[in-house]
Motif scaffolding. Structure first.
Motif, mmCIF file in Angstrom:
data_model
loop_
_atom_site.group_PDB
_atom_site.id
_atom_site.type_symbol
_atom_site.label_atom_id
_atom_site.label_comp_id
_atom_site.label_asym_id
_atom_site.label_seq_id
_atom_site.Cartn_x
_atom_site.Cartn_y
_atom_site.Cartn_z
ATOM 1 N N VAL A 103 0.841 -1.201 0.000
ATOM 2 C CA VAL A 103 0.000 0.000 0.000
ATOM 3 C C VAL A 103 0.879 1.255 0.000
ATOM 4 O O VAL A 103 0.602 2.221 -0.715
ATOM 5 N N GLY A 104 1.964 1.231 0.786
ATOM 6 C CA GLY A 104 2.908 2.354 0.786
ATOM 7 C C GLY A 104 3.533 2.557 -0.577
ATOM 8 O O GLY A 104 3.699 3.694 -1.044
ATOM 9 N N ALA A 105 3.870 1.458 -1.246
ATOM 10 C CA ALA A 105 4.446 1.555 -2.596
ATOM 11 C C ALA A 105 3.435 2.147 -3.570
ATOM 12 O O ALA A 105 3.781 3.018 -4.381
ATOM 13 N N LEU A 106 2.195 1.709 -3.497
ATOM 14 C CA LEU A 106 1.160 2.238 -4.394
ATOM 15 C C LEU A 106 0.907 3.724 -4.134
ATOM 16 O O LEU A 106 0.688 4.503 -5.072
ATOM 17 N N TYR A 107 0.939 4.110 -2.878
ATOM 18 C CA TYR A 107 0.783 5.517 -2.487
ATOM 19 C C TYR A 107 1.907 6.348 -3.124
ATOM 20 O O TYR A 107 1.654 7.385 -3.748
ATOM 21 N N ASP A 108 3.138 5.875 -2.985
ATOM 22 C CA ASP A 108 4.277 6.596 -3.546
ATOM 23 C C ASP A 108 4.243 6.614 -5.069
ATOM 24 O O ASP A 108 4.542 7.631 -5.696
ATOM 25 N N LEU A 109 3.883 5.477 -5.683
ATOM 26 C CA LEU A 109 3.768 5.418 -7.143
ATOM 27 C C LEU A 109 2.703 6.386 -7.657
ATOM 28 O O LEU A 109 2.898 7.048 -8.677
ATOM 29 N N SER A 110 1.600 6.473 -6.945
ATOM 30 C CA SER A 110 0.521 7.390 -7.344
ATOM 31 C C SER A 110 0.994 8.831 -7.313
ATOM 32 O O SER A 110 0.751 9.593 -8.262
ATOM 33 N N TRP B 4 9.896 16.345 -10.889
ATOM 34 C CA TRP B 4 10.414 15.147 -11.540
ATOM 35 C C TRP B 4 11.442 14.451 -10.661
ATOM 36 O O TRP B 4 11.463 13.226 -10.566
ATOM 37 N N LEU B 5 12.281 15.234 -10.017
ATOM 38 C CA LEU B 5 13.286 14.658 -9.126
ATOM 39 C C LEU B 5 12.621 13.947 -7.942
ATOM 40 O O LEU B 5 12.996 12.823 -7.589
ATOM 41 N N MET B 6 11.621 14.585 -7.350
ATOM 42 C CA MET B 6 10.899 13.933 -6.248
ATOM 43 C C MET B 6 10.191 12.672 -6.742
ATOM 44 O O MET B 6 10.123 11.670 -6.030
ATOM 45 N N ALA B 7 9.671 12.714 -7.969
ATOM 46 C CA ALA B 7 9.001 11.540 -8.534
ATOM 47 C C ALA B 7 9.991 10.380 -8.688
ATOM 48 O O ALA B 7 9.651 9.228 -8.401
ATOM 49 N N VAL B 8 11.199 10.673 -9.118
ATOM 50 C CA VAL B 8 12.219 9.622 -9.243
ATOM 51 C C VAL B 8 12.507 9.011 -7.885
ATOM 52 O O VAL B 8 12.578 7.783 -7.733
ATOM 53 N N PHE B 9 12.658 9.839 -6.855
ATOM 54 C CA PHE B 9 12.910 9.322 -5.512
ATOM 55 C C PHE B 9 11.737 8.471 -5.021
ATOM 56 O O PHE B 9 11.939 7.426 -4.387
ATOM 57 N N LEU B 10 10.522 8.905 -5.295
ATOM 58 C CA LEU B 10 9.354 8.122 -4.890
ATOM 59 C C LEU B 10 9.287 6.789 -5.637
ATOM 60 O O LEU B 10 8.901 5.768 -5.053
ATOM 61 N N LEU B 11 9.662 6.777 -6.906
ATOM 62 C CA LEU B 11 9.692 5.527 -7.660
ATOM 63 C C LEU B 11 10.740 4.568 -7.081
ATOM 64 O O LEU B 11 10.493 3.359 -6.966
ATOM 65 N N MET B 12 11.900 5.099 -6.723
ATOM 66 C CA MET B 12 12.941 4.267 -6.114
ATOM 67 C C MET B 12 12.442 3.703 -4.776
ATOM 68 O O MET B 12 12.641 2.516 -4.482
ATOM 69 N N MET C 81 2.861 13.743 -9.961
ATOM 70 C CA MET C 81 3.852 14.821 -10.025
ATOM 71 C C MET C 81 4.355 15.061 -11.442
ATOM 72 O O MET C 81 4.705 16.177 -11.795
ATOM 73 N N VAL C 82 4.376 13.980 -12.233
ATOM 74 C CA VAL C 82 4.880 14.108 -13.603
ATOM 75 C C VAL C 82 3.744 14.377 -14.588
ATOM 76 O O VAL C 82 3.862 15.243 -15.456
ATOM 77 N N LEU C 83 2.645 13.646 -14.446
ATOM 78 C CA LEU C 83 1.578 13.702 -15.443
ATOM 79 C C LEU C 83 0.533 14.781 -15.201
ATOM 80 O O LEU C 83 -0.017 15.331 -16.160
ATOM 81 N N ALA C 84 0.230 15.062 -13.939
ATOM 82 C CA ALA C 84 -0.818 16.047 -13.627
ATOM 83 C C ALA C 84 -0.502 16.746 -12.309
ATOM 84 O O ALA C 84 -1.242 16.617 -11.336
ATOM 85 N N PRO C 85 0.594 17.496 -12.250
ATOM 86 C CA PRO C 85 1.008 18.100 -10.976
ATOM 87 C C PRO C 85 -0.020 19.075 -10.395
ATOM 88 O O PRO C 85 -0.072 19.272 -9.184
ATOM 89 N N VAL D 156 15.596 -2.359 4.906
ATOM 90 C CA VAL D 156 14.714 -1.459 4.140
ATOM 91 C C VAL D 156 13.483 -1.116 4.968
ATOM 92 O O VAL D 156 13.017 0.025 4.971
ATOM 93 N N ILE D 157 12.977 -2.102 5.700
ATOM 94 C CA ILE D 157 11.801 -1.857 6.539
ATOM 95 C C ILE D 157 12.142 -0.865 7.649
ATOM 96 O O ILE D 157 11.370 0.045 7.932
ATOM 97 N N LEU D 158 13.303 -1.012 8.250
ATOM 98 C CA LEU D 158 13.730 -0.055 9.282
ATOM 99 C C LEU D 158 13.846 1.357 8.712
ATOM 100 O O LEU D 158 13.414 2.334 9.330
ATOM 101 N N VAL D 159 14.431 1.460 7.532
ATOM 102 C CA VAL D 159 14.556 2.771 6.878
ATOM 103 C C VAL D 159 13.177 3.318 6.530
ATOM 104 O O VAL D 159 12.922 4.521 6.675
ATOM 105 N N ALA D 160 12.272 2.460 6.098
ATOM 106 C CA ALA D 160 10.912 2.895 5.770
ATOM 107 C C ALA D 160 10.203 3.434 7.000
ATOM 108 O O ALA D 160 9.548 4.483 6.940
ATOM 109 N N ILE D 161 10.336 2.741 8.117
ATOM 110 C CA ILE D 161 9.706 3.206 9.358
ATOM 111 C C ILE D 161 10.274 4.563 9.754
ATOM 112 O O ILE D 161 9.530 5.515 10.013
ATOM 113 N N GLY D 162 11.592 4.665 9.802
ATOM 114 C CA GLY D 162 12.231 5.928 10.179
ATOM 115 C C GLY D 162 11.956 7.032 9.180
ATOM 116 O O GLY D 162 11.671 8.179 9.556
ATOM 117 N N GLY D 163 12.008 6.714 7.899
ATOM 118 C CA GLY D 163 11.772 7.714 6.859
ATOM 119 C C GLY D 163 10.358 8.235 6.876
ATOM 120 O O GLY D 163 10.125 9.437 6.714
#
Length: 135
Positions: free
Chosen positions: A23-30, A58-66, A35-39, A84-91
């Motif tokens: 769900v977090g990945a889908l949120y970030d992908l959305s 665009w730069l933020m979109a790249v980071f969100l895709l990563m 940000m790119v298609l309809a900011p 990665v999970i620890l970084v996700a929690i902290g981030g």
């Protein structure tokens, strides 16, 4: 508690953790796609100003895709990608703090509060589901 019950609870938390990461990945992908298609759409919904240059979105979109890619890896193999999970929690927690701090005292940035709440909810969910299975 019986060993079987403990094992079934661990599998439940593992599934819930994987779901929260997807769900977090889908949120970030959305958000990346918007940000790119309809900011103008999220800017209008959240009442936030757009940056002067599209490059920043665009730069933020790249980071969100990563980030979304890392979330998907962790969702598929949580034990292997526990860092990665620890970084996700902290981030997510730091993202919530950053959004709330930016909005605090600035009515023009009030649209950041829902983003802060979403990041905080993801941080709590990831931590709550990861905690019982980390050992």
């Amino acid at each position: 508690m019986s060993r079987l019950r403990l094992t079934s609870q661990r599998f439940l938390f593992l599934r819930l953790l994987s779901l929260s990461l997807v769900v977090g990945a889908l949120y970030d992908l959305s958000f990346a796609a918007l940000m790119v298609l309809a900011p103008q759409l999220p800017a209008k919904i959240l009442g936030l100003p757009l940056p002067g240059e599209a490059f920043y979105l665009w730069l933020m979109a790249v980071f969100l895709l990563m980030l979304a890619g890392l979330y998907i890896l962790a969702a598929r193999e949580p034990r292997r990608y526990s860092a990665v999970i620890l970084v996700a929690i902290g981030g997510r927690f730091l993202g919530a703090v950053a959004f709330a701090a930016a909005a605090f005292g600035n009515p023009d940035l009030g649209g950041l509060y829902p983003l802060a709440a979403a990041d905080l909810l993801f941080a709590i969910a990831h931590a709550a589901f990861w905690g019982p299975i980390r050992s």
